[in-house]
Write a protein that holds these residues in place. Structure first.
Motif, PDB file in Angstrom:
ATOM      1  N   ILE A 141       0.841  -1.205   0.000  1.00 60.81           N
ATOM      2  CA  ILE A 141       0.000   0.000   0.000  1.00 60.81           C
ATOM      3  C   ILE A 141       0.874   1.253   0.000  1.00 60.81           C
ATOM      4  O   ILE A 141       0.649   2.205  -0.759  1.00 60.81           O
ATOM      5  CB  ILE A 141      -0.925   0.014   1.247  1.00 60.81           C
ATOM      6  CG1 ILE A 141      -1.920  -1.149   1.199  1.00 60.81           C
ATOM      7  CG2 ILE A 141      -1.643   1.350   1.384  1.00 60.81           C
ATOM      8  CD1 ILE A 141      -2.988  -1.026   0.163  1.00 60.81           C
TER       9      ILE A 141
ATOM     10  N   ASN B 294       1.245   4.160  -2.853  1.00 62.34           N
ATOM     11  CA  ASN B 294       0.970   5.567  -2.561  1.00 62.34           C
ATOM     12  C   ASN B 294       2.113   6.444  -3.062  1.00 62.34           C
ATOM     13  O   ASN B 294       1.887   7.543  -3.568  1.00 62.34           O
ATOM     14  CB  ASN B 294       0.781   5.769  -1.061  1.00 62.34           C
ATOM     15  CG  ASN B 294       0.493   7.220  -0.731  1.00 62.34           C
ATOM     16  OD1 ASN B 294      -0.606   7.708  -0.972  1.00 62.34           O
ATOM     17  ND2 ASN B 294       1.491   7.927  -0.210  1.00 62.34           N
TER      18      ASN B 294
ATOM     19  N   VAL C  55      -6.828  -2.071  -4.109  1.00 67.29           N
ATOM     20  CA  VAL C  55      -5.880  -1.971  -5.221  1.00 67.29           C
ATOM     21  C   VAL C  55      -6.571  -2.471  -6.488  1.00 67.29           C
ATOM     22  O   VAL C  55      -7.401  -3.372  -6.427  1.00 67.29           O
ATOM     23  CB  VAL C  55      -4.641  -2.851  -4.922  1.00 67.29           C
ATOM     24  CG1 VAL C  55      -3.813  -3.093  -6.175  1.00 67.29           C
ATOM     25  CG2 VAL C  55      -3.780  -2.218  -3.831  1.00 67.29           C
TER      26      VAL C  55
ATOM     27  N   LEU D   1      -3.515   2.198  -6.354  1.00 69.69           N
ATOM     28  CA  LEU D   1      -4.439   2.258  -5.225  1.00 69.69           C
ATOM     29  C   LEU D   1      -5.824   2.701  -5.699  1.00 69.69           C
ATOM     30  O   LEU D   1      -5.941   3.571  -6.565  1.00 69.69           O
ATOM     31  CB  LEU D   1      -3.948   3.263  -4.177  1.00 69.69           C
ATOM     32  CG  LEU D   1      -2.759   2.874  -3.303  1.00 69.69           C
ATOM     33  CD1 LEU D   1      -2.550   3.945  -2.225  1.00 69.69           C
ATOM     34  CD2 LEU D   1      -2.953   1.513  -2.659  1.00 69.69           C
TER      35      LEU D   1
ATOM     36  N   GLY E 299      -8.141   2.520  -1.053  1.00 69.23           N
ATOM     37  CA  GLY E 299      -6.754   2.259  -0.688  1.00 69.23           C
ATOM     38  C   GLY E 299      -6.043   3.520  -0.239  1.00 69.23           C
ATOM     39  O   GLY E 299      -5.279   3.505   0.737  1.00 69.23           O
ATOM     40  N   GLU E 300      -6.280   4.599  -0.937  1.00 71.15           N
ATOM     41  CA  GLU E 300      -5.667   5.872  -0.545  1.00 71.15           C
ATOM     42  C   GLU E 300      -6.154   6.318   0.821  1.00 71.15           C
ATOM     43  O   GLU E 300      -5.371   6.807   1.649  1.00 71.15           O
ATOM     44  CB  GLU E 300      -5.980   6.955  -1.587  1.00 71.15           C
ATOM     45  CG  GLU E 300      -5.218   6.773  -2.886  1.00 71.15           C
ATOM     46  CD  GLU E 300      -5.567   7.864  -3.904  1.00 71.15           C
ATOM     47  OE1 GLU E 300      -6.090   8.925  -3.510  1.00 71.15           O
ATOM     48  OE2 GLU E 300      -5.305   7.641  -5.110  1.00 71.15           O
TER      49      GLU E 300
END
Lengths: 162, 162
Positions: B64, B68, B102, B118, B122-123
DNA sequence: GCTATAACATTAACAAGTTAAGTAAATGTG
DNA sequence: CACATTTACTTAACTTGTTAATGTTATAGC
């Protein structure tokens, strides 16, 4: 581990080279946990194939080695010294017993405990592997130097207190 | 990991305190690979519970975090940067995709590759976790000191070249 | 253009890491 | 002694590490 190197990515639109005012590592590759992992893997990538030739994993070998040093240990002592969690250790010991490398005896004074000991086959295996281990360790010393190893061990022990 | 401490063994008949003429570590606890493991575990024992509260493993979090930073990466780049072997990464990415953290897009110019990115979920997850990570890293710095961290990183990078 | 080779990702199989729960034996307290 | 608590080890369930093999797509040589 031997992750293959790749050519640098064609483009990488953002943030990999941005400022880092907090001075904390923001790239995963610079973080301490990963650096520890990479360094360890550099070593294990030498030990692992050697151990595999003798049909041992590094964890199995740690157990064998400790039982060679201490002759008898119970599971909790093995877990602490080999730095293996009890559930993993249960499986590893079951494996080693099945291969007749280790035997268990129930402790008389505390029947929750079992004392583990190398069989003669286990001792023979240790004797076979030990010279190879020494050889690799000497290669590490030759590359890295005793002084740096000592310094690194000191720092690692300190960090382990955290 | 948190292996419980135990009182010292009642008796230990031999070899734990014998001479060591080769000057190589013979006790498992003094070997470099174990020292690296212990140090890493000292750190991970702080990060792991925090990540678990957000339903992430440390490996999932590394992926992750890298996505990012780099917005899109293929599997090989992720494997190298996160220091995760391809088979593990396949499973991790499948997990993250199933949780809608994702997404994958097949690369047009090379259909063997997939580019990962992402999702907004996810963000969001990243943003939630990041402050906790910074907090823990600052605790490490406060304990260990920036200078020693820098020195340790240098030694580890050097050793990783082995 | 065709074939051999290499590279990317995946699957399979087994070992180990991790957390939680479970079983049995020891210990402590009333 | 009875009971709750603790301790030692195991089991269960899931995730990851590790090696080998597989399917698919690119690439290189001819």
């Amino acid at each position: 581990m031997t992750i293959p190197k790749r050519p640098p990515p064609a483009q990488d639109s953002h943030s990999a080279s941005r400022a880092n005012p907090s001075e904390l590592p923001h790239e995963a590759t610079k973080a301490l946990p990963i650096a520890l992992l990479r360094a360890r893997e550099a070593l294990m990538s030498r030990f692992r194939p050697m151990l595999a030739e003798h049909d041992f994993t590094s964890q199995q070998w740690r157990v064998i080695r400790l039982l060679n040093e201490h002759s008898t240990l119970d599971a909790a002592q093995l877990a602490e010294k080999a730095f293996i969690l009890p559930p993993s250790l249960t499986r590893i010991l079951a494996n080693l017993e099945a291969r007749d490398l280790v035997t268990r005896v129930q402790c008389a004074s505390d029947r929750r405990r079992y004392l583990f000991r190398l069989t003669s086959l286990g001792e023979t295996s240790f004797q076979k592997i030990y010279p190879d281990r020494v050889k690799i360790y000497k290669e590490i010393e030759a590359y890295f130097g005793k002084r740096k190893i000592a310094l690194l061990l000191e720092l690692l022990d300190d960090l382990a207190q955290f």
